[in-house]
Design a protein around this motif. Structure first.
Motif, mmCIF file in Angstrom:
data_model
loop_
_atom_site.group_PDB
_atom_site.id
_atom_site.type_symbol
_atom_site.label_atom_id
_atom_site.label_comp_id
_atom_site.label_asym_id
_atom_site.label_seq_id
_atom_site.Cartn_x
_atom_site.Cartn_y
_atom_site.Cartn_z
ATOM 1 N N THR A 1 -0.354 -3.094 -6.644
ATOM 2 C CA THR A 1 -0.361 -4.177 -5.661
ATOM 3 C C THR A 1 -1.308 -5.287 -6.098
ATOM 4 O O THR A 1 -0.972 -6.472 -6.040
ATOM 5 C CB THR A 1 -0.782 -3.649 -4.278
ATOM 6 O OG1 THR A 1 0.166 -2.666 -3.843
ATOM 7 C CG2 THR A 1 -0.829 -4.774 -3.259
ATOM 8 N N GLN A 2 -2.496 -4.900 -6.562
ATOM 9 C CA GLN A 2 -3.472 -5.889 -7.036
ATOM 10 C C GLN A 2 -2.922 -6.703 -8.201
ATOM 11 O O GLN A 2 -2.972 -7.940 -8.199
ATOM 12 C CB GLN A 2 -4.760 -5.190 -7.483
ATOM 13 C CG GLN A 2 -5.566 -4.530 -6.388
ATOM 14 C CD GLN A 2 -6.819 -3.881 -6.953
ATOM 15 O OE1 GLN A 2 -7.579 -4.494 -7.700
ATOM 16 N NE2 GLN A 2 -7.029 -2.623 -6.623
ATOM 17 N N GLU B 1 -0.315 2.818 -6.644
ATOM 18 C CA GLU B 1 0.247 1.765 -5.799
ATOM 19 C C GLU B 1 -0.789 0.682 -5.507
ATOM 20 O O GLU B 1 -0.476 -0.507 -5.518
ATOM 21 C CB GLU B 1 0.752 2.364 -4.481
ATOM 22 C CG GLU B 1 2.057 3.119 -4.602
ATOM 23 C CD GLU B 1 3.223 2.211 -4.954
ATOM 24 O OE1 GLU B 1 3.275 1.070 -4.451
ATOM 25 O OE2 GLU B 1 4.082 2.635 -5.736
ATOM 26 N N ASN B 2 -2.028 1.088 -5.240
ATOM 27 C CA ASN B 2 -3.081 0.110 -4.959
ATOM 28 C C ASN B 2 -3.322 -0.795 -6.160
ATOM 29 O O ASN B 2 -3.461 -2.019 -6.024
ATOM 30 C CB ASN B 2 -4.384 0.828 -4.578
ATOM 31 C CG ASN B 2 -4.324 1.468 -3.208
ATOM 32 O OD1 ASN B 2 -3.533 1.049 -2.358
ATOM 33 N ND2 ASN B 2 -5.147 2.483 -2.986
ATOM 34 N N ASP C 1 -0.845 6.934 -4.570
ATOM 35 C CA ASP C 1 -1.475 5.903 -3.749
ATOM 36 C C ASP C 1 -2.415 5.035 -4.582
ATOM 37 O O ASP C 1 -2.466 3.810 -4.411
ATOM 38 C CB ASP C 1 -2.252 6.535 -2.594
ATOM 39 C CG ASP C 1 -1.334 7.078 -1.508
ATOM 40 O OD1 ASP C 1 -0.157 6.655 -1.477
ATOM 41 O OD2 ASP C 1 -1.789 7.913 -0.713
ATOM 42 N N GLU C 2 -3.166 5.668 -5.484
ATOM 43 C CA GLU C 2 -4.081 4.907 -6.338
ATOM 44 C C GLU C 2 -3.305 4.001 -7.282
ATOM 45 O O GLU C 2 -3.700 2.855 -7.535
ATOM 46 C CB GLU C 2 -4.986 5.860 -7.118
ATOM 47 C CG GLU C 2 -6.040 6.531 -6.247
ATOM 48 C CD GLU C 2 -6.793 7.630 -6.973
ATOM 49 O OE1 GLU C 2 -8.004 7.755 -6.747
ATOM 50 O OE2 GLU C 2 -6.172 8.362 -7.764
#
Length: 221
Positions: free
Chosen positions: A111-112, A107-108, A104-105
């Motif tokens: 995404t940025q 992916e975040n 998840d980290e």
């Protein structure tokens, strides 16, 4: 058996920005195997990279992003602004030393950086053959593989092929879902099935496994 066809593009000038000079030198050696590469420039400071990028045509930029990077999006945006045609790949820290330990980290962060213009990422501790395969898949760089991929009996569903194609394009799960009009949870389910079939645990390994099993064509036309 269908293939994900990756067209090669001409990469002549590459820039690497990283704080670890030993890593840069190691990476430069690997990049020498890429077809058509003429120059690989190294930078320890991103401001110096951006200054040179505004005056020199870079085809590929690899830049370090870690927990000390205050604003990853702005960093990528500044590079893209200085060199609009460049392909940017983010270099994440080695998994053993990075604070970005969860999917998840990652992916975040992806995404940025993707919204800012990055095409994908690599890990600092990625193996040599994985590095070359991932570069070829994400950036469309043609390489001469040391051996031809062996066709296997693995059969991927159309959706699993979509997942692999998304990995090759450096897309996040959210971006893949948006392209296919499915939820991110559904994307995660397809990814898990893909990983299970290929016997891997992450997207980098999936790209390499797909290539080795004849599911990913990286040959130079």
């Amino acid at each position: 058996m269908s293939h994900t066809k990756i067209k090669s593009v001409e990469i002549k000038t590459i820039a690497i920005c990283h704080s670890n000079e030993k890593f840069i030198d190691h990476l430069r050696g690997r990049l020498a195997k890429l077809i058509g590469v003429e120059r690989v420039l190294k930078f320890a400071d991103v401001d110096d990279l951006i200054k040179v990028a505004s005056q020199t045509q870079f085809d590929l930029v690899l830049v370090e992003v870690n927990e000390q990077t205050k604003d990853p999006s702005s960093l990528i945006s500044d590079i893209v602004l200085a060199a609009p045609e460049v392909t940017v790949l983010v270099i994440l820290e080695a998994r053993s030393t990075s604070s970005l330990v969860t999917e998840d980290e990652i992916e975040n962060l992806l995404t940025q950086t993707a919204h800012a213009g990055a095409a994908g990422y690599i890990r600092q501790d990625i193996r040599n053959n994985e590095l070359l395969a991932l570069y070829a898949a994400i950036s469309g760089i043609g390489i001469h593989p040391s051996r031809k991929p062996v066709k296997s009996q693995i059969s991927l569903s159309p959706r699993e092929q979509d997942m692999l194609r998304g990995f090759c394009e450096g897309k996040t799960k959210a971006q893949i879902g948006a392209d296919l009009y499915i939820s991110e949870d559904t994307v995660k389910t397809h990814c898990k099935r893909l990983f299970l079939k290929l016997g891997v645990h992450n997207r980098s390994a999936a790209v390499l496994a797909a290539y080795r099993n004849g599911l990913l064509d990286m040959s130079v036309p």
